[in-house]
Design a protein around this motif. Structure first.
Motif, mmCIF file in Angstrom:
data_model
loop_
_atom_site.group_PDB
_atom_site.id
_atom_site.type_symbol
_atom_site.label_atom_id
_atom_site.label_comp_id
_atom_site.label_asym_id
_atom_site.label_seq_id
_atom_site.Cartn_x
_atom_site.Cartn_y
_atom_site.Cartn_z
ATOM 1 N N MET A 77 0.846 -1.201 0.000
ATOM 2 C CA MET A 77 0.000 0.000 0.000
ATOM 3 C C MET A 77 0.875 1.243 0.000
ATOM 4 O O MET A 77 1.870 1.312 0.720
ATOM 5 N N GLU A 83 -2.772 6.040 6.258
ATOM 6 C CA GLU A 83 -1.991 5.570 7.411
ATOM 7 C C GLU A 83 -1.423 6.728 8.225
ATOM 8 O O GLU A 83 -0.464 6.549 8.973
ATOM 9 N N TYR A 289 -6.426 -4.675 6.247
ATOM 10 C CA TYR A 289 -6.547 -4.126 4.892
ATOM 11 C C TYR A 289 -6.585 -5.240 3.866
ATOM 12 O O TYR A 289 -6.037 -6.326 4.072
ATOM 13 N N ALA A 302 -2.586 -6.676 8.271
ATOM 14 C CA ALA A 302 -1.411 -7.385 8.742
ATOM 15 C C ALA A 302 -1.398 -7.289 10.259
ATOM 16 O O ALA A 302 -1.909 -6.314 10.819
ATOM 17 N N ARG A 345 9.116 -5.910 9.926
ATOM 18 C CA ARG A 345 9.299 -4.498 9.573
ATOM 19 C C ARG A 345 10.502 -3.970 10.360
ATOM 20 O O ARG A 345 10.678 -4.332 11.531
ATOM 21 N N ARG A 371 6.485 0.913 8.807
ATOM 22 C CA ARG A 371 5.315 0.576 7.980
ATOM 23 C C ARG A 371 5.407 1.138 6.564
ATOM 24 O O ARG A 371 4.531 0.884 5.744
HETATM 25 N N1 GLY Z 1 1.980 -0.454 5.901
HETATM 26 C C1 GLY Z 1 1.267 -1.596 6.295
HETATM 27 C C2 GLY Z 1 1.886 -2.408 7.325
HETATM 28 O O1 GLY Z 1 3.017 -2.206 7.687
HETATM 29 O O2 GLY Z 1 1.225 -3.310 7.785
#
Ligand code: GLY
Length: 419
Positions: A77, A83, A289, A302, A345, A371
């Motif tokens: 995304m 966000e 999402y 997620a 992440r 993110r």
């Molecule tokens: N940007 C979406 C996530 O990190 O889940």
């Protein structure tokens, strides 16, 4: 011989020592000293390497599996507006700048690599399923409005008119036509190809230790003991950027792994178009999402879990994602589930990336994108190439200097304190 073939030839010689020379340490040393060595071949490392090579620098990348990493899991995304979080206004400016560059970036990369990136200017619909969700979305709308962002409030009926697969109970939503998507796996593959075509040399090995000599970073030692010297070294190893041995504590990037579990489903042709844009919501306080690709893949994400290096896909994680996605779009239970996966992440203390030179001469970082790694890929590549050529970050990236986390430095101050 093409650039790509040259790269592979040099690479294939490195592990067995055929193209190496010995030095006093008796460790094998690669014969070619590039201007830049990028540690990490995920999308951030690759875009840095590609853009630096385009600026005329000789570049190498060290990674056992270039094109792997968190982008293999990410939904892709490009959600600067949906966000948005309180306390992240400085990051918003960088996110918006990168979103602005995306169409040209994607077109250039697609042409250079000859690959389709799955870039879709499809927009996003963020919806509310109950009164609490609606209050939250109203707050987000107000924050977006105050930040000068484009988003439109829709009734539940208007949401379902746009996306007929939405649950009948949807109470309202925000239509954000500027939040798009890209397929991060295709993006990774295209960046590998673009790097090869730009003459970037790949060392397909794990970087074990930073070489520091006379107070300057001078490349790395690979897992097989080969020393790769370089004029400048960029640490861009995602969530593992803080793990490289030999990095002095005061410049070690404070990144941590933040686990995300993601599902992939397939929309059979008979059901298409299932969703025409990204659909998201906060369900029971957590975001969910659904990102529909043009090729029929539907990505559901997620989880956000602080569990260290764990990448287990759990029954609970899959259950929660399916439960929440099903509340939003009941028809998803009809779709084949094709993949479940977890990634890490690269989290930073203020949720913003660390970009540019560190206090150790010759060492730069590009990590902590948390993110927003996929979204920030274009602006990161440009900023890092600029820093590698000039020694300074461009204006838009200056707030993201790693110096803000150097406790001994004069610039210590996180970008902002998220709330
Ligand atoms: N940007 C979406 C996530 O990190 O889940």
């Amino acid at each position: 011989m093409s650039h790509a073939q040259t790269s592979r030839a040099q690479l294939s010689h490195a592990p067995d020592g055929a193209s190496t020379t010995s030095v006093t340490s008796h460790a094998p040393v690669t014969s070619h000293t590039p201007d830049v060595l990028v540690v990490g071949g995920g999308i951030i490392g690759l875009v840095t390497a590609w853009r630096a090579a385009q600026r005329g620098l000789s570049v190498a990348v060290a990674d056992a599996d270039p094109g792997g990493g968190a982008a293999q899991v990410a939904a892709g995304m490009l959600a600067a507006v949906t966000e948005l979080h309180y306390g992240e206004q400085t990051l918003l400016a960088l996110n918006l700048e990168s979103a602005r560059r995306y169409p040209d970036f994607a077109a250039e990369l697609s042409e250079t690599s000859g690959r389709d990136l799955g870039y879709r200017a499809c927009g996003t619909l963020a919806v509310a399923l109950d009164a609490d969700d609606r209050a939250h979305l109203r707050d987000l709308h107000e924050l977006q409005r105050r930040s000068g962002l484009d988003s439109a409030w829709l009734s539940g009926r208007d949401c379902r008119r746009l996306e007929p697969m939405l649950a009948p109970g949807v109470r309202g939503g925000l239509r954000v036509d500027g939040d798009h998507q890209i397929d991060p796996r295709r993006l990774s593959a295209a960046l590998v190809t673009a790097c090869e075509r730009a003459g970037v040399v790949f060392h397909r090995a794990h970087a074990e230790r930073l070489r520091v000599d006379r107070d300057r970073a001078r490349g790395v030692v690979l897992g097989d003991g080969t020393e790769v010297a370089a004029g400048q070294t960029v640490l861009a190893a995602g969530s593992r950027s803080g793990q490289l041995a030999g990095v002095p504590d005061e410049v070690r990037p404070p990144v941590r792994p933040v686990k995300g579990q993601v599902l992939r489903l397939r929309v059979p042709k008979a059901y298409a178009p299932f969703l025409s844009r990204t659909v998201r919501a906060i369900v029971r306080g957590g975001p969910v999402y659904l990102v529909p690709r043009a090729d029929g893949e539907l990505v559901v994400g997620a989880t956000t879990e602080e569990l260290g290096w764990d990448t287990t896909v759990t029954a609970g994680g899959v259950y929660e994602l399916l439960r929440d996605a099903h509340e939003l779009v009941p028809g998803i239970t009809e779709l084949p589930l094709t993949e479940t996966r977890a990634g890490l992440r690269p989290g930073s203390p203020d949720n913003a990336p660390l970009l540019g030179p560190t206090a150790l001469p010759g060492l730069l970082v590009a990590t902590g994108h948390q993110r927003n790694g996929v979204l920030l890929t274009p602006v990161t590549g440009d900023a890092m190439a600029h820093a590698l050529v000039t020694g300074e970050l461009p204006e838009e990236a200056r707030p993201f200097t790693p110096a803000r986390f150097d406790p001994t430095g004069p610039d210590a101050a996180p970008v902002e304190q998220p709330v």
